[in-house]
Design a protein around this motif. Structure first.
Motif, PDB file in Angstrom:
ATOM      1  N   SER A  79       0.810  -1.231   0.000  1.00 36.47           N
ATOM      2  CA  SER A  79       0.000   0.000   0.000  1.00 36.47           C
ATOM      3  C   SER A  79       0.840   1.276   0.000  1.00 36.47           C
ATOM      4  O   SER A  79       0.575   2.181  -0.792  1.00 36.47           O
ATOM      5  N   PRO A  80       1.877   1.384   0.858  1.00 37.96           N
ATOM      6  CA  PRO A  80       2.617   2.659   0.891  1.00 37.96           C
ATOM      7  C   PRO A  80       3.412   2.937  -0.387  1.00 37.96           C
ATOM      8  O   PRO A  80       3.816   4.073  -0.621  1.00 37.96           O
ATOM      9  N   GLU A  81       3.637   1.906  -1.208  1.00 37.50           N
ATOM     10  CA  GLU A  81       4.365   2.133  -2.456  1.00 37.50           C
ATOM     11  C   GLU A  81       3.524   2.926  -3.442  1.00 37.50           C
ATOM     12  O   GLU A  81       4.048   3.556  -4.354  1.00 37.50           O
ATOM     13  N   LEU A  82       2.203   2.839  -3.281  1.00 35.38           N
ATOM     14  CA  LEU A  82       1.310   3.512  -4.222  1.00 35.38           C
ATOM     15  C   LEU A  82       0.915   4.866  -3.649  1.00 35.38           C
ATOM     16  O   LEU A  82      -0.083   4.997  -2.952  1.00 35.38           O
ATOM     17  N   THR A  83       1.737   5.851  -3.921  1.00 38.11           N
ATOM     18  CA  THR A  83       1.455   7.202  -3.437  1.00 38.11           C
ATOM     19  C   THR A  83       0.527   7.871  -4.445  1.00 38.11           C
ATOM     20  O   THR A  83       0.218   7.311  -5.482  1.00 38.11           O
ATOM     21  N   GLY A  84       0.098   9.072  -4.147  1.00 40.43           N
ATOM     22  CA  GLY A  84      -0.742   9.787  -5.109  1.00 40.43           C
ATOM     23  C   GLY A  84       0.086  10.445  -6.204  1.00 40.43           C
ATOM     24  O   GLY A  84      -0.464  11.040  -7.124  1.00 40.43           O
ATOM     25  N   LYS A  85       1.420  10.333  -6.123  1.00 45.96           N
ATOM     26  CA  LYS A  85       2.253  11.149  -7.012  1.00 45.96           C
ATOM     27  C   LYS A  85       2.690  10.430  -8.280  1.00 45.96           C
ATOM     28  O   LYS A  85       2.407  10.874  -9.378  1.00 45.96           O
TER      29      LYS A  85
ATOM     30  N   LEU B 235       1.969 -12.069 -14.752  1.00 48.70           N
ATOM     31  CA  LEU B 235       1.693 -13.072 -15.788  1.00 48.70           C
ATOM     32  C   LEU B 235       2.094 -12.561 -17.168  1.00 48.70           C
ATOM     33  O   LEU B 235       1.389 -12.755 -18.157  1.00 48.70           O
ATOM     34  N   GLY B 236       3.216 -11.875 -17.216  1.00 50.85           N
ATOM     35  CA  GLY B 236       3.759 -11.403 -18.486  1.00 50.85           C
ATOM     36  C   GLY B 236       3.108 -10.140 -19.020  1.00 50.85           C
ATOM     37  O   GLY B 236       3.513  -9.637 -20.071  1.00 50.85           O
ATOM     38  N   ILE B 237       2.093  -9.611 -18.321  1.00 52.41           N
ATOM     39  CA  ILE B 237       1.384  -8.416 -18.817  1.00 52.41           C
ATOM     40  C   ILE B 237       1.812  -7.183 -18.026  1.00 52.41           C
ATOM     41  O   ILE B 237       1.646  -7.142 -16.800  1.00 52.41           O
ATOM     42  N   PRO B 238       2.350  -6.181 -18.725  1.00 51.40           N
ATOM     43  CA  PRO B 238       2.749  -4.953 -18.026  1.00 51.40           C
ATOM     44  C   PRO B 238       1.516  -4.138 -17.619  1.00 51.40           C
ATOM     45  O   PRO B 238       0.634  -3.898 -18.449  1.00 51.40           O
ATOM     46  N   ILE B 239       1.466  -3.754 -16.366  1.00 47.65           N
ATOM     47  CA  ILE B 239       0.352  -2.914 -15.907  1.00 47.65           C
ATOM     48  C   ILE B 239       0.905  -1.677 -15.208  1.00 47.65           C
ATOM     49  O   ILE B 239       2.059  -1.647 -14.784  1.00 47.65           O
ATOM     50  N   VAL B 240       0.060  -0.642 -15.168  1.00 47.43           N
ATOM     51  CA  VAL B 240       0.421   0.577 -14.442  1.00 47.43           C
ATOM     52  C   VAL B 240      -0.588   0.763 -13.315  1.00 47.43           C
ATOM     53  O   VAL B 240      -1.789   0.568 -13.511  1.00 47.43           O
ATOM     54  N   LEU B 241      -0.080   1.127 -12.144  1.00 48.62           N
ATOM     55  CA  LEU B 241      -0.940   1.306 -10.972  1.00 48.62           C
ATOM     56  C   LEU B 241      -0.892   2.756 -10.521  1.00 48.62           C
ATOM     57  O   LEU B 241       0.164   3.383 -10.559  1.00 48.62           O
ATOM     58  N   PHE B 242      -2.044   3.274 -10.114  1.00 49.25           N
ATOM     59  CA  PHE B 242      -2.077   4.609  -9.519  1.00 49.25           C
ATOM     60  C   PHE B 242      -3.319   4.705  -8.626  1.00 49.25           C
ATOM     61  O   PHE B 242      -4.061   3.726  -8.507  1.00 49.25           O
ATOM     62  N   ARG B 243      -3.508   5.847  -7.990  1.00 49.93           N
ATOM     63  CA  ARG B 243      -4.681   6.005  -7.122  1.00 49.93           C
ATOM     64  C   ARG B 243      -5.664   6.996  -7.744  1.00 49.93           C
ATOM     65  O   ARG B 243      -5.248   8.023  -8.273  1.00 49.93           O
ATOM     66  N   ASP B 244      -6.972   6.674  -7.672  1.00 47.15           N
ATOM     67  CA  ASP B 244      -7.981   7.574  -8.238  1.00 47.15           C
ATOM     68  C   ASP B 244      -8.280   8.724  -7.264  1.00 47.15           C
ATOM     69  O   ASP B 244      -7.637   8.838  -6.214  1.00 47.15           O
ATOM     70  N   GLU B 245      -9.281   9.554  -7.606  1.00 42.79           N
ATOM     71  CA  GLU B 245      -9.582  10.739  -6.778  1.00 42.79           C
ATOM     72  C   GLU B 245      -9.870  10.363  -5.329  1.00 42.79           C
ATOM     73  O   GLU B 245      -9.556  11.105  -4.411  1.00 42.79           O
ATOM     74  N   GLN B 246     -10.508   9.208  -5.133  1.00 41.27           N
ATOM     75  CA  GLN B 246     -10.858   8.791  -3.763  1.00 41.27           C
ATOM     76  C   GLN B 246      -9.696   8.088  -3.062  1.00 41.27           C
ATOM     77  O   GLN B 246      -9.814   7.704  -1.906  1.00 41.27           O
ATOM     78  N   GLY B 247      -8.619   7.874  -3.781  1.00 40.47           N
ATOM     79  CA  GLY B 247      -7.484   7.172  -3.170  1.00 40.47           C
ATOM     80  C   GLY B 247      -7.527   5.664  -3.376  1.00 40.47           C
ATOM     81  O   GLY B 247      -6.668   4.940  -2.885  1.00 40.47           O
ATOM     82  N   TRP B 248      -8.530   5.179  -4.122  1.00 39.10           N
ATOM     83  CA  TRP B 248      -8.600   3.733  -4.385  1.00 39.10           C
ATOM     84  C   TRP B 248      -7.558   3.364  -5.435  1.00 39.10           C
ATOM     85  O   TRP B 248      -7.290   4.137  -6.348  1.00 39.10           O
TER      86      TRP B 248
ATOM     87  N   GLY C 130      -2.658  -3.922   3.976  1.00 40.51           N
ATOM     88  CA  GLY C 130      -1.387  -3.296   3.603  1.00 40.51           C
ATOM     89  C   GLY C 130      -0.869  -3.686   2.236  1.00 40.51           C
ATOM     90  O   GLY C 130       0.273  -3.367   1.895  1.00 40.51           O
ATOM     91  N   LEU C 131      -1.681  -4.373   1.446  1.00 45.33           N
ATOM     92  CA  LEU C 131      -1.250  -4.803   0.118  1.00 45.33           C
ATOM     93  C   LEU C 131      -2.282  -4.392  -0.929  1.00 45.33           C
ATOM     94  O   LEU C 131      -3.480  -4.311  -0.634  1.00 45.33           O
ATOM     95  N   VAL C 132      -1.807  -4.144  -2.155  1.00 43.17           N
ATOM     96  CA  VAL C 132      -2.702  -3.849  -3.270  1.00 43.17           C
ATOM     97  C   VAL C 132      -2.716  -5.074  -4.185  1.00 43.17           C
ATOM     98  O   VAL C 132      -1.663  -5.553  -4.616  1.00 43.17           O
TER      99      VAL C 132
ATOM    100  N   PHE D  93       6.560  -6.309   6.312  1.00 45.53           N
ATOM    101  CA  PHE D  93       6.630  -6.913   4.986  1.00 45.53           C
ATOM    102  C   PHE D  93       8.050  -6.852   4.437  1.00 45.53           C
ATOM    103  O   PHE D  93       8.791  -5.896   4.707  1.00 45.53           O
ATOM    104  N   MET D  94       8.372  -7.838   3.644  1.00 44.35           N
ATOM    105  CA  MET D  94       9.602  -7.788   2.862  1.00 44.35           C
ATOM    106  C   MET D  94       9.211  -8.080   1.416  1.00 44.35           C
ATOM    107  O   MET D  94       8.385  -8.954   1.159  1.00 44.35           O
TER     108      MET D  94
END
Ligand code: FES
Ligand SMILES: [Fe+2]
Length: 393
Positions: A41-47, A55-68, A153-155, A185-186
């Motif tokens: 969770s803390p790795e995903l900042t709003g910035k 599974l071999g598929i590149p994805i991008v993660l970010f947080r929406d207006e509500q922080g989800w 604590g995980l996404v 966590f490690m």
């Protein structure tokens, strides 16, 4: 296109662990129908957005207006730049190349080069719309979106389409939020595939070789255990309440209480190892996220409760850095042996065909579940069984 690794022996396909297919979205069968950890969770900042491959598929993660948390395919619709190299603002994601803006659903909501009106009037007047150009952002379509969820604590991300189809809920981190327990966590990148990693995390015989002097020394002792395979899990209960753990293991048992040691595997990618002395002890929960055939990210939650009553949590927190340092050393030894195994696997054709003994029964059970899921996971799957085994450490 990724180069196939040819890990499977064509002569014995039924016995092979096919790491190639297991980590390939289009060939992994029902292995994609589970939630996988994408980040802490803390790795995903709003910035800044985060790049991950599952599974071999590149994805991008970010947080929406509500922080989800939001997860999209990491490729811009315009000229295919990686969106994860862009920026997030107001819960949206901007492409680094020409600034197209995406919302958490993957819709294009702004195209800067279309000007402030975003309606395309200028282009229409010039007739450009007739030549196949799209003039309104909302008509440009959307980037593929994956369902994301945050828990303990995980996404987590679900790669298999509609998350209502998920075969299980995201795993609960042991003792998360419990009083008297400390959890940290490690995150470790391992040079091997999921099957080999979960086998390693459940494996006792390797500890006296790989972790000698650190965790458990070779004592030439017989260890009876029960292996119970049922409902997508493999539970191993060891009948040796006097296991002589070296290193920090001693810290947890100054009173010399009998130890209860269980190793638990949950399909498709999770292990939980518990060492308990009375109500004190520790649990190591590992969730393996497949990046590619021999490349994984492992999220290890270490939960522990120390036998110091007053005030247990303060002592726990004070000792956390020491315990963290210790577990880092032990994990490094596993990373190294997983690299060595990977080298052997890739050392010519036939890699992935394993010979097993009684001491490997739990591993054979894990392979049976994972093979069944990789082949589509239809029907009842491997039957429930409970067997006694004996091995030596
Ligand atoms: S490639 Fe993304 S805006 Fe052009
Ligand atoms: Fe190990």
């Amino acid at each position: 296109m990724r180069d196939p690794l040819h890990l499977v022996s064509p002569s014995q396909p039924e016995l092979a662990v096919d790491l190639d297919a297991e980590a390939d979205f289009s060939r992994c069968g029902a292995l994609k129908d589970y939630w996988y950890v994408a980040c802490r969770s803390p790795e995903l900042t709003g910035k800044k957005p985060l790049a991950r491959t599952i599974l071999g598929i590149p994805i991008v993660l970010f947080r929406d207006e509500q922080g989800w948390p939001a997860a999209l395919r990491d490729r811009c619709l315009h000229r295919n730049a990686r969106l994860s190299a862009g920026d997030t603002f107001d819960g949206k994601l901007g492409c680094p190349y020409h600034g197209w803006v995406y919302d958490a659903g993957g819709n294009v909501v702004e195209v800067p080069s279309l000007g402030p009106s975003q309606r395309g009037e200028v282009l229409d007047e010039r007739g450009h719309a007739q030549s196949g150009l799209t003039v309104e952002p909302c008509k440009l379509g959307r980037v593929q979106r994956f369902e994301a969820r945050e828990q303990d604590g995980l996404v987590y991300v679900f790669m298999g389409g509609d998350a209502a189809r998920a075969r299980a809920e995201p795993f609960r981190v042991p003792y998360w939020g419990h009083r008297d327990w400390t959890v940290y966590f490690m995150v470790t990148r391992f040079p091997n595939g999921v099957t080999n990693l979960v086998e390693n995390f459940m494996d006792v015989p390797h500890t006296v070789f790989v972790h000698s002097g650190w965790f458990r020394n070779r004592v030439r002792k017989r260890v009876p255990a029960t292996v119970k395979r049922s409902g997508g899990s493999v539970l191993v209960t060891y009948k040796q309440d006097r296991d002589a753990l070296s290193g920090l293991g001693r810290l947890f048992n100054p009173r010399g209480l009998p130890m209860v040691h269980t190793d638990h595997y949950f399909v498709p990618n999770i292990t939980r190892v518990d060492y308990m002395w009375g109500e004190y002890g520790f649990a190591i929960n590992s969730q393996v996220t497949p990046i590619g055939p021999t490349d994984s990210l492992v999220y290890t939650a270490i939960s522990f409760r120390l036998p110091f009553e007053v005030p247990g949590r303060l002592v726990g927190r004070a000792l956390a850095p020491v315990i963290k340092w210790y577990t880092t050393q032990v994990i490094r030894q596993d990373v190294e042996i997983m690299r060595v195994q990977r080298e052997g696997l890739l050392n010519g054709p036939g890699g992935g065909v394993f010979k097993s003994t009684e001491a490997d029964l739990l591993h054979a059970d894990i392979e049976a579940y994972r093979r069944w899921l990789r082949e589509g996971g239809q029907g009842p799957g491997p039957s429930d069984e409970e067997r006694d085994i004996v091995f030596w450490i």
